[in-house]
Design a protein around this motif. Sequence first.
Motif, PDB file in Angstrom:
ATOM      1  N   LEU A  19       0.832  -1.197   0.000  1.00 30.68           N
ATOM      2  CA  LEU A  19       0.000   0.000   0.000  1.00 30.68           C
ATOM      3  C   LEU A  19       0.870   1.252   0.000  1.00 30.68           C
ATOM      4  N   ILE A  20       0.323   2.332  -0.557  1.00 27.29           N
ATOM      5  CA  ILE A  20       1.024   3.615  -0.646  1.00 27.29           C
ATOM      6  C   ILE A  20       0.141   4.699  -0.052  1.00 27.29           C
ATOM      7  N   ASP A  21       0.697   5.484   0.868  1.00 33.92           N
ATOM      8  CA  ASP A  21       0.013   6.649   1.422  1.00 33.92           C
ATOM      9  C   ASP A  21       0.673   7.881   0.811  1.00 33.92           C
ATOM     10  N   CYS A  22      -0.070   8.601  -0.032  1.00 35.18           N
ATOM     11  CA  CYS A  22       0.507   9.723  -0.778  1.00 35.18           C
ATOM     12  C   CYS A  22       0.520  11.036  -0.015  1.00 35.18           C
ATOM     13  N   HIS A  23      -0.039  11.037   1.206  1.00 31.41           N
ATOM     14  CA  HIS A  23       0.028  12.265   2.014  1.00 31.41           C
ATOM     15  C   HIS A  23       0.261  11.865   3.459  1.00 31.41           C
ATOM     16  N   TRP A  24       1.531  11.703   3.810  1.00 28.76           N
ATOM     17  CA  TRP A  24       1.943  11.209   5.116  1.00 28.76           C
ATOM     18  C   TRP A  24       2.976  12.168   5.706  1.00 28.76           C
ATOM     19  N   HIS A  25       2.989  12.247   7.026  1.00 29.93           N
ATOM     20  CA  HIS A  25       3.985  13.055   7.728  1.00 29.93           C
ATOM     21  C   HIS A  25       4.697  12.144   8.723  1.00 29.93           C
ATOM     22  N   ALA A  26       5.797  11.537   8.282  1.00 27.92           N
ATOM     23  CA  ALA A  26       6.445  10.498   9.082  1.00 27.92           C
ATOM     24  C   ALA A  26       6.956  11.022  10.420  1.00 27.92           C
ATOM     25  N   THR A  27       7.384  12.271  10.467  1.00 27.11           N
ATOM     26  CA  THR A  27       7.919  12.810  11.723  1.00 27.11           C
ATOM     27  C   THR A  27       6.885  13.570  12.526  1.00 27.11           C
ATOM     28  N   LEU A  28       5.707  13.812  11.969  1.00 33.41           N
ATOM     29  CA  LEU A  28       4.698  14.633  12.646  1.00 33.41           C
ATOM     30  C   LEU A  28       3.402  13.896  12.918  1.00 33.41           C
TER      31      LEU A  28
ATOM     32  N   ARG B 244       4.602   8.941   0.648  1.00 35.28           N
ATOM     33  CA  ARG B 244       5.109  10.222   0.150  1.00 35.28           C
ATOM     34  C   ARG B 244       4.997  11.196   1.318  1.00 35.28           C
ATOM     35  N   ASP B 245       6.136  11.606   1.844  1.00 39.76           N
ATOM     36  CA  ASP B 245       6.137  12.480   3.003  1.00 39.76           C
ATOM     37  C   ASP B 245       5.954  13.917   2.542  1.00 39.76           C
TER      38      ASP B 245
ATOM     39  N   LEU C 279       1.454   8.622  -9.405  1.00 39.90           N
ATOM     40  CA  LEU C 279       1.746   9.935  -8.841  1.00 39.90           C
ATOM     41  C   LEU C 279       3.206  10.021  -8.383  1.00 39.90           C
ATOM     42  N   LEU C 280       3.689   8.990  -7.713  1.00 40.98           N
ATOM     43  CA  LEU C 280       5.076   8.995  -7.249  1.00 40.98           C
ATOM     44  C   LEU C 280       6.056   9.102  -8.415  1.00 40.98           C
TER      45      LEU C 280
ATOM     46  N   LEU D  20       6.041  10.929 -10.852  1.00 39.94           N
ATOM     47  CA  LEU D  20       6.281  12.300 -11.306  1.00 39.94           C
ATOM     48  C   LEU D  20       7.625  12.828 -10.815  1.00 39.94           C
ATOM     49  N   SER D  21       8.222  12.177  -9.821  1.00 35.83           N
ATOM     50  CA  SER D  21       9.524  12.623  -9.319  1.00 35.83           C
ATOM     51  C   SER D  21      10.645  12.395 -10.322  1.00 35.83           C
ATOM     52  N   GLY D  22      10.388  11.588 -11.362  1.00 32.39           N
ATOM     53  CA  GLY D  22      11.370  11.401 -12.429  1.00 32.39           C
ATOM     54  C   GLY D  22      12.736  11.006 -11.897  1.00 32.39           C
ATOM     55  N   PRO D  23      13.789  11.724 -12.274  1.00 34.23           N
ATOM     56  CA  PRO D  23      15.141  11.353 -11.812  1.00 34.23           C
ATOM     57  C   PRO D  23      15.346  11.565 -10.317  1.00 34.23           C
ATOM     58  N   ARG D  24      14.440  12.275  -9.646  1.00 32.15           N
ATOM     59  CA  ARG D  24      14.558  12.458  -8.190  1.00 32.15           C
ATOM     60  C   ARG D  24      13.857  11.328  -7.432  1.00 32.15           C
ATOM     61  N   ASP D  25      13.269  10.391  -8.136  1.00 30.94           N
ATOM     62  CA  ASP D  25      12.701   9.195  -7.508  1.00 30.94           C
ATOM     63  C   ASP D  25      13.834   8.440  -6.823  1.00 30.94           C
ATOM     64  N   PRO D  26      13.787   8.293  -5.491  1.00 28.08           N
ATOM     65  CA  PRO D  26      14.928   7.666  -4.813  1.00 28.08           C
ATOM     66  C   PRO D  26      15.023   6.163  -5.013  1.00 28.08           C
ATOM     67  N   TYR D  27      14.016   5.555  -5.654  1.00 25.88           N
ATOM     68  CA  TYR D  27      13.998   4.092  -5.760  1.00 25.88           C
ATOM     69  C   TYR D  27      13.972   3.589  -7.202  1.00 25.88           C
ATOM     70  N   GLN D  28      13.656   4.438  -8.157  1.00 26.82           N
ATOM     71  CA  GLN D  28      13.756   4.129  -9.585  1.00 26.82           C
ATOM     72  C   GLN D  28      13.176   2.766  -9.952  1.00 26.82           C
TER      73      GLN D  28
END
Length: 484
Positions: free
Chosen positions: A125-134, A170-171, A424-425, A427-435
């Motif tokens: 599952l993917i949560d597209c609006h999450w605040h991991a530290t808050l 997605r934080d 949606l994720l 859209l980060s293109g080359p900034r996608d940390p997991y490719q």
Amino acid sequence: MKCCEAVLTEAGWINPCLCGAPETQAAMDRIEADITRRQLIGGMSAVVGMFAGFGLAPTEVRAQSPGRPTLLTNLRFFDGQTLSVQTGRDILVDGGRIAAILPAGTGPGDADIIDCGARTVTPGLIDCHWHATLASVSQTAALTQDIALIHLISGQEAGATLRRGFTTVRDTGGPVFGLKTAIDRGVLPGPRVFPSGAMISQTSGHGDFRFLNTLPRMPGDPADHTERTGVAAIADGRDEVLRRTREQLMKGASQIKIMAGGGVSSLYDPLDTAQFLEEEMDAAVRAAADWGTYVCAHVYTPEGIQRSLRAGVKSIEHGQLADTETIKMMREEGAWWSIQPFLADEDANPKSDPIQQAKQKQVAEGTIRAFEEGRAEGVNMAFGTDILLNPGGSQSQGRQLTKLARFMAPLEALRMATGAAGELLALSGPRDPYQGRLGVLEEGAHADLLVWDGDPETSIDFIQDPETNLRLGMKAGRVFKETL
């Protein structure tokens, strides 16, 4: 005789000490290496022990043979895209990816077999609006406590998030870069994190949590606590927005988050306000585009949404007060609507202040219409929760996903938190940390898989109780939970 002192014999001067002999040096090297290894192991044990105190020790749940693929058999599966459950296939996992989806019984003979017992397999599952530290701290704690405490709590929450079946988040604002690095390096378990870094806000905007007695801000004044700790970045004017955007990109942001309208949690910005001028938004969008990524915007109202879209924002966060014209504009621009089931029910973020309560009620009144009209117009929609400043509230994460079934078929709701969220994720293109593809079960995608007791064609209520119904969880091809 002193050590290393030469003595005179009939044969001449002899040094009986062998300190410099090759054999001695080799022995000393072995001893030093052993001491270093023991220190390293001891240090690692200390780190593991520290996280074990939170129930976070990175343990191997299932013995998996190094270098051998894993084959999931005897299963039904939802691929994250097709609105049906498929049968007659096995799923082969190798090297952290889905190597193939094969006709049942045709997998390689050297694979480790996991018999799913005719249960349903879904993507993680993917949560597209999450605040991991808050998510799991109160507003008072977030504004006043030592940031080290906030990070320790977020580490505990990361493990719980993963065990609920959310393998990716997605934080959308907060000092999450250290947590992400710790998870990626295996220091502690948690979901994949697409970080935004600090939320970029104008003065008086939704990310400005300063107390009124700190105003006015003068040149040379120190940054506020939330700015120093990376929760928010206050910026006014094109130049400041450019600077703050580029700082988050430098830290490793996969996308940028701006505050484009009033919010519920903040006391001093009415919900109907539009925030940031279009040229300020444009600065953030262009800076992000230079890095191959995009901007998402917190905003509820038609004016704020339309201004964001004209500036090139690609993802609207919340948007429950959008009118028909604005919803159509979202569709025409190809923007994503990252929407949450804000229903002012038992799972709502708690608000004690009457101003916050009134704003929360207003948003809830627009939620049902937003879902219904957004779907009718064909807007790209992805699921998020926005659990924020709500200790204990994160336990409702899966339950909030099940609420989407009030507005659509169960599999369509599940797709919003899998295949659609993965788009949606991307859209980060080359900034996608997991490719790589996320949220889908297909060849080449990341091997994030969940095995459930439940039939998502009829109901997704089973997601509410992952402790009981999530029978096996896998992230990047590694099993993190198994009760098959």
